[in-house]
Design a protein around this motif. Structure first.
Motif, mmCIF file in Angstrom:
data_model
loop_
_atom_site.group_PDB
_atom_site.id
_atom_site.type_symbol
_atom_site.label_atom_id
_atom_site.label_comp_id
_atom_site.label_asym_id
_atom_site.label_seq_id
_atom_site.Cartn_x
_atom_site.Cartn_y
_atom_site.Cartn_z
ATOM 1 N N SER A 38 0.843 -1.198 0.000
ATOM 2 C CA SER A 38 0.000 0.000 0.000
ATOM 3 C C SER A 38 0.874 1.243 0.000
ATOM 4 C CB SER A 38 -0.895 0.048 1.256
ATOM 5 O OG SER A 38 -1.713 -1.073 1.381
ATOM 6 N N LEU A 56 -9.487 0.966 -8.745
ATOM 7 C CA LEU A 56 -10.512 0.790 -7.721
ATOM 8 C C LEU A 56 -11.127 2.134 -7.354
ATOM 9 C CD1 LEU A 56 -8.665 -1.770 -5.404
ATOM 10 C CD2 LEU A 56 -10.634 -2.261 -6.855
ATOM 11 N N LEU A 60 -15.053 3.451 -7.377
ATOM 12 C CA LEU A 60 -15.688 4.101 -6.229
ATOM 13 C C LEU A 60 -16.219 5.487 -6.592
ATOM 14 C CD1 LEU A 60 -13.113 2.980 -3.546
ATOM 15 C CD2 LEU A 60 -15.542 2.371 -3.580
ATOM 16 N N VAL A 72 -19.482 1.026 2.956
ATOM 17 C CA VAL A 72 -18.497 0.252 2.206
ATOM 18 C C VAL A 72 -17.872 -0.798 3.113
ATOM 19 C CG1 VAL A 72 -16.437 0.344 0.754
ATOM 20 C CG2 VAL A 72 -17.987 2.312 0.840
ATOM 21 N N HIS A 74 -14.705 -3.272 3.182
ATOM 22 C CA HIS A 74 -13.407 -3.552 2.573
ATOM 23 C C HIS A 74 -12.871 -4.877 3.097
ATOM 24 C CE1 HIS A 74 -12.805 0.693 1.186
ATOM 25 N NE2 HIS A 74 -13.519 0.972 2.258
ATOM 26 N N LEU A 82 -7.711 2.806 0.498
ATOM 27 C CA LEU A 82 -9.034 3.077 -0.064
ATOM 28 C C LEU A 82 -10.031 3.568 0.977
ATOM 29 C CD1 LEU A 82 -9.210 0.258 -2.711
ATOM 30 C CD2 LEU A 82 -9.182 2.706 -3.153
ATOM 31 N N PRO A 83 -10.022 3.045 2.215
ATOM 32 C CA PRO A 83 -10.894 3.648 3.225
ATOM 33 C C PRO A 83 -10.599 5.138 3.439
ATOM 34 C CG PRO A 83 -10.185 1.496 3.953
ATOM 35 C CD PRO A 83 -9.422 1.792 2.698
ATOM 36 N N GLN A 95 -17.679 2.834 6.994
ATOM 37 C CA GLN A 95 -16.833 1.807 6.400
ATOM 38 C C GLN A 95 -16.356 0.792 7.430
ATOM 39 O OE1 GLN A 95 -14.150 3.332 3.098
ATOM 40 N NE2 GLN A 95 -14.281 5.174 4.359
ATOM 41 N N VAL A 97 -13.492 -2.351 7.707
ATOM 42 C CA VAL A 97 -12.298 -2.937 7.100
ATOM 43 C C VAL A 97 -11.997 -4.253 7.803
ATOM 44 C CG1 VAL A 97 -9.843 -2.656 6.628
ATOM 45 C CG2 VAL A 97 -11.366 -0.666 6.541
ATOM 46 N N GLU A 99 -9.360 -7.335 8.037
ATOM 47 C CA GLU A 99 -7.978 -7.704 7.745
ATOM 48 C C GLU A 99 -7.588 -8.870 8.646
ATOM 49 O OE1 GLU A 99 -4.482 -8.519 6.761
ATOM 50 O OE2 GLU A 99 -5.270 -6.790 5.644
ATOM 51 N N VAL A 143 -15.490 -4.050 -1.460
ATOM 52 C CA VAL A 143 -14.188 -3.989 -2.116
ATOM 53 C C VAL A 143 -13.346 -5.165 -1.624
ATOM 54 C CG1 VAL A 143 -12.097 -2.646 -2.521
ATOM 55 C CG2 VAL A 143 -14.290 -1.471 -2.227
ATOM 56 N N ASP A 145 -9.803 -6.779 -1.776
ATOM 57 C CA ASP A 145 -8.391 -6.590 -2.137
ATOM 58 C C ASP A 145 -7.559 -7.410 -1.154
ATOM 59 O OD1 ASP A 145 -6.031 -5.700 -3.228
ATOM 60 O OD2 ASP A 145 -6.081 -3.732 -2.265
#
Length: 281
Positions: A38, A56, A60, A72, A74, A82-83, A95, A97, A99, A143, A145
């Motif tokens: 990233s 991407l 968006l 969103v 992720h 992206l966030p 949002q 995320v 991970e 999203v 990724d």
């Protein structure tokens, strides 16, 4: 004023390193086990450095009217590029995320904190397990990724997963995924066949040399039940610093050919990139 210095930490899934960009104040590159993952500029979160991230971002930008807040989800966190982009370009968005690497999330949150009021919630969890537990019709955009090293994990390539993603999206929601492949595109074609079983509309964004089989590279898959804004996407991607092509309709069906949807029983990760292809996840 102290110069920023690299930060290295062993996380759950590898060795993460944050390196300052000497050309941009408060901009950082994240690598995991030496592979670029990233890039973020804390002063300009709308700046997207990597080619796939820019594509991407174009999706968006076109899924709703400019500035409209979105919900969103992720899958894959990295440095939260992206966030941060969505928070900057669509203020008020909510949002989540997801991970798998908790240590990576903690490193990024500590060293590259999100601005106050970003409305970004971080979750250390497996992406598919999170999607399977998520409420129906709870996201405008999903999203994906997610890369284990430099490969998309097998359990995020299947028909069962695609159906769960479709369930989590609202009726006019959009699924967008960063994928990677090279000729003869067995993986990419199988993903198109898989998501075509679930979604009515598909588009694929990639650099022309990748689509012609000249090199291994990233391709962004877009899937929805409503028409994808291919004309606007084509304009944005063609004018980008890293020009790309948007394939859809009959041309995309020809590219997919006789590929079959992927089941949980026969799923495999995306192919290992050849040496020097890229290290982006």
């Amino acid at each position: 004023m102290n110069e920023p210095i690299p930060v290295t930490r062993v996380t759950d899934h590898g060795t993460a390193k944050l390196m300052p960009d000497v050309d941009r104040d408060r901009a950082w590159l994240l690598t995991v086990d030496g592979a670029p993952q990233s890039y973020v500029d804390l002063d300009a979160p709308e700046h997207l450095e990597f080619e796939y991230a820019r594509r991407l971002g174009h999706v968006l930008d076109t899924v709703a009217a400019p500035g409209r807040a979105l919900d969103v989800l992720h899958l894959g966190g990295g440095a939260l590029t992206l966030p941060r982009y969505v928070a900057a370009t669509r203020p008020g968005s909510r949002q989540d995320v997801v991970e798998a690497d908790r240590g990576l999330l903690e490193l990024v949150a500590e060293q590259l904190p999100l601005p106050a009021g970003s409305r970004v919630a971080l979750h250390a969890a497996d992406a598919r397990a999170w999607v399977e537990a998520a409420p129906d019709a709870s996201a405008d955009v999903l999203v994906a990724d997610v890369f284990g090293g430099s490969r998309v994990p097998a359990h995020l390539t299947t028909l069962a997963y695609a159906r769960e993603a479709e369930r989590v999206l609202r009726a006019d929601g959009v699924y967008v995924a960063n994928l990677a492949d090279g000729a003869p595109f067995a993986f990419l074609r199988s993903q198109l066949a898989t998501f075509a079983e679930v979604f009515e509309e598909l588009a694929l964004i990639a650099e022309p040399g990748v689509l012609r089989g000249r090199r291994f590279g990233n391709a962004v898959l877009v899937a929805s039940h409503r028409p994808v804004g291919t004309a606007e996407l084509a304009r944005l991607t063609a004018a980008d610093a890293f020009p790309a092509r948007v394939e859809h309709g009959p041309a995309l069906r020809r590219f997919t050919g006789d590929a079959r949807p992927v089941t949980d029983a026969d799923a495999v990760p995306s192919p290992e990139p050849p040496d020097g292809a890229f290290g982006i996840g």
